[in-house]
Design a protein around this motif. Structure first.
Motif, short mmCIF file in Angstrom:
data_model
loop_
_atom_site.label_atom_id
_atom_site.label_comp_id
_atom_site.label_asym_id
_atom_site.label_seq_id
_atom_site.Cartn_x
_atom_site.Cartn_y
_atom_site.Cartn_z
N ARG A 73 0.85 -1.18 0.00
CA ARG A 73 0.00 0.00 0.00
C ARG A 73 0.89 1.24 0.00
NH1 ARG A 73 -4.47 -1.02 -1.76
NH2 ARG A 73 -5.30 0.86 -0.75
N PRO A 74 0.36 2.41 -0.40
CA PRO A 74 1.20 3.62 -0.41
C PRO A 74 1.87 3.90 0.93
CG PRO A 74 -0.82 4.01 -1.63
CD PRO A 74 -0.97 2.65 -1.01
N TRP A 75 1.14 3.71 2.03
CA TRP A 75 1.74 4.02 3.33
C TRP A 75 2.90 3.07 3.64
CZ3 TRP A 75 2.23 1.00 7.69
CH2 TRP A 75 1.47 -0.16 7.78
N LEU A 76 2.80 1.82 3.19
CA LEU A 76 3.89 0.88 3.40
C LEU A 76 5.12 1.28 2.59
CD1 LEU A 76 2.13 -2.61 3.49
CD2 LEU A 76 3.63 -1.64 5.25
N GLY A 77 4.89 1.75 1.38
CA GLY A 77 6.00 2.19 0.56
C GLY A 77 6.76 3.35 1.21
N TRP A 78 6.02 4.33 1.74
CA TRP A 78 6.65 5.45 2.41
C TRP A 78 7.38 5.00 3.69
CZ3 TRP A 78 7.71 9.64 -0.03
CH2 TRP A 78 6.85 10.14 -1.02
N THR A 79 6.79 4.01 4.38
CA THR A 79 7.43 3.50 5.60
C THR A 79 8.74 2.80 5.28
OG1 THR A 79 5.26 3.22 6.66
CG2 THR A 79 7.10 2.04 7.63
N VAL A 80 8.74 2.02 4.21
CA VAL A 80 9.98 1.37 3.78
C VAL A 80 11.04 2.42 3.43
CG1 VAL A 80 11.02 -0.06 1.98
CG2 VAL A 80 8.85 -0.75 3.01
N LEU A 81 10.63 3.48 2.74
CA LEU A 81 11.57 4.54 2.39
C LEU A 81 12.14 5.21 3.63
CD1 LEU A 81 12.94 6.25 0.22
CD2 LEU A 81 10.92 7.74 0.23
N TYR A 82 11.29 5.43 4.64
CA TYR A 82 11.75 6.02 5.90
C TYR A 82 12.86 5.17 6.51
CZ TYR A 82 11.10 4.77 10.87
OH TYR A 82 11.28 4.30 12.15
N ALA A 83 12.69 3.84 6.50
CA ALA A 83 13.70 2.95 7.08
C ALA A 83 14.96 2.92 6.21
CB ALA A 83 13.13 1.55 7.25
N TYR A 114 -1.54 6.51 5.52
CA TYR A 114 -2.24 5.49 6.31
C TYR A 114 -3.61 6.02 6.76
CZ TYR A 114 -3.16 2.13 10.03
OH TYR A 114 -3.74 1.16 10.83
N LEU A 115 -3.64 7.23 7.28
CA LEU A 115 -4.90 7.82 7.72
C LEU A 115 -5.83 8.08 6.53
CD1 LEU A 115 -3.60 10.32 10.42
CD2 LEU A 115 -4.99 8.27 10.81
N TRP A 116 -5.26 8.57 5.45
CA TRP A 116 -6.06 8.88 4.25
C TRP A 116 -6.81 7.63 3.79
CZ3 TRP A 116 -4.61 13.70 1.47
CH2 TRP A 116 -5.44 13.96 0.39
N GLU A 117 -6.12 6.50 3.84
CA GLU A 117 -6.69 5.24 3.39
C GLU A 117 -7.82 4.76 4.31
OE1 GLU A 117 -4.75 0.97 3.60
OE2 GLU A 117 -3.96 2.06 1.86
N ARG A 118 -7.70 5.06 5.60
CA ARG A 118 -8.64 4.49 6.58
C ARG A 118 -9.73 5.44 7.06
NH1 ARG A 118 -4.34 1.72 6.21
NH2 ARG A 118 -4.23 -0.47 6.83
N VAL A 119 -9.44 6.75 7.12
CA VAL A 119 -10.46 7.67 7.63
C VAL A 119 -10.80 8.79 6.66
CG1 VAL A 119 -9.84 7.17 10.02
CG2 VAL A 119 -8.75 9.09 8.86
N GLY A 120 -10.20 8.77 5.47
CA GLY A 120 -10.53 9.77 4.47
C GLY A 120 -9.62 10.98 4.52
N ALA A 121 -9.67 11.76 3.45
CA ALA A 121 -8.76 12.89 3.29
C ALA A 121 -8.98 13.97 4.34
CB ALA A 121 -8.93 13.49 1.89
N ARG A 122 -10.24 14.29 4.64
CA ARG A 122 -10.51 15.40 5.55
C ARG A 122 -9.96 15.13 6.95
NH1 ARG A 122 -14.57 16.60 9.06
NH2 ARG A 122 -15.73 14.72 8.46
N ARG A 123 -10.25 13.96 7.48
CA ARG A 123 -9.76 13.65 8.82
C ARG A 123 -8.25 13.44 8.83
NH1 ARG A 123 -14.12 9.59 11.76
NH2 ARG A 123 -15.91 11.01 11.65
N ALA A 124 -7.72 12.84 7.77
CA ALA A 124 -6.28 12.63 7.70
C ALA A 124 -5.53 13.97 7.74
CB ALA A 124 -5.91 11.85 6.45
N LEU A 125 -5.97 14.90 6.91
CA LEU A 125 -5.32 16.21 6.87
C LEU A 125 -5.54 16.96 8.18
CD1 LEU A 125 -6.25 17.24 3.22
CD2 LEU A 125 -3.97 16.66 4.08
#
Length: 335
Positions: A73-83, A114-125
């Protein structure tokens, strides 16, 4: 020994080889670079197919890699990049400010995705803006007034800064608060404790790298007073409470069946709740959550302290973070 335990044990052994290489590089031993070049990719390969050595290793590696690629998922890709961005630090110590900024920025984007995927753009932002704003605000207040953390200064902090505060600080407040709140199952006080334990390692590492300087008259640890850790707990608790209030469905309380939901098997107690056990050879990332970031930091933060020659601080940090993770696990298992 279960296949999962065998794989992860071999992978950690290979990762230890890479870490040994980093220590050798810092001591000027050229062979250390070869250890890093061998250990890092080998750890990933063994984590995927270490249980099939002597059997269909190549086939298992190919199949499992394909499965994981399809589950990313996109959030996993960013997490891998962080590491991944943390890995070059031993080879390029003077690049720490840049690598730290890029790594923390990737982690911020991972949390947002991660938040965008689970709670939507408005709450994530909204959650990102809240944590960034609160994190920046308390750091501006703290560095100028000594409250709530104690007397410290960002005067010599490397760029970029915002209102005198290094940009990585408010970025980190958002990402690690999210990870801690997830790991705590929505218990704000417990998330605050996880964040305070994380700061046990941040203080000696970031002061060694020149991000801030303590001049408090009552230092307890790495120049920081007890007030600092109480302040971290209070701010972390408040932010986590707000996170749960804004997105309550994201932080469900985990009962005694949490092992069924997030996995009970694993090589370490602190990873046991993050990934489902794998009785079959097919890997499954579907139940991995952003909570995995905290145990990832439990590896990297003490490791970073060892690399800057702070072995005692590394041991204390590891004990503090593992203790907080063990407490979180025990609390989650209670009804």
């Amino acid at each position: 020994m279960t296949p999962a335990l065998l794989r992860w044990s071999l992978a950690l052994a290979a990762l230890g080889l890479a870490f040994l290489g980093a220590l050798l590089v810092l001591k000027g031993v050229a062979l250390g670079g070869a250890f890093i070049a061998l250990g890092l990719p080998l750890s990933g390969v063994l984590a995927l197919a270490g249980d099939t050595l002597g059997g269909d290793f190549a086939g298992a590696l190919r199949r499992r890699t394909g499965v994981l690629a399809g589950q990313m998922r996109p959030w996993l890709g960013w997490t891998v990049l962080y590491a991944v961005l943390k890995i070059p630090v031993p080879l390029w110590p003077q690049g720490f400010p840049l690598l730290a900024l890029l790594s923390t920025g990737a982690l911020f984007l991972a949390a947002l995705a991660y938040l965008w995927e689970r709670v939507g753009a408005r709450r994530a932002l909204g959650l990102a803006a809240l944590a960034f704003g609160v994190g920046l605000g308390v750091e501006v207040l703290g560095s100028r007034t000594g409250w709530p953390f104690g007397a410290y200064s960002y005067a010599a902090a490397p760029a970029p800064t915002l209102l005198g505060v290094p940009l990585i600080v408010p970025l980190g407040w958002f990402a690690l608060t999210l990870s801690a709140a997830l790991l705590a199952g929505g218990r704000a006080w417990l998330a605050g404790l996880l964040l305070a334990a994380w700061d046990v390692g941040l203080e000696p590492l970031m002061t060694a790298e020149g991000y801030w300087r303590w001049n408090d008259p009552a230092p307890l640890w790495a120049g920081a007073p007890v007030q600092n850790f109480l302040g971290w707990w209070a701010v972390g608790t408040g932010l986590s409470w707000a996170f749960v209030g804004i997105a309550p469905g994201l932080f469900g309380r985990w009962g005694r069946d949490s092992s069924r939901l997030l996995g009970a098997a694993g090589p370490f107690p602190f990873t046991a709740q993050l990934v489902r056990a794998e009785p079959a050879p097919r890997p499954d990332l579907s139940r991995l959550t952003f909570a995995v970031v905290y145990p990832t930091e439990t590896f990297f933060l003490p490791g970073g302290l060892v690399l800057v020659g702070r072995e005692r601080e590394a041991a204390v940090t590891l004990a503090a973070m593992l203790g907080a993770l063990a407490l979180a696990r025990a609390v989650r298992r209670q009804k």
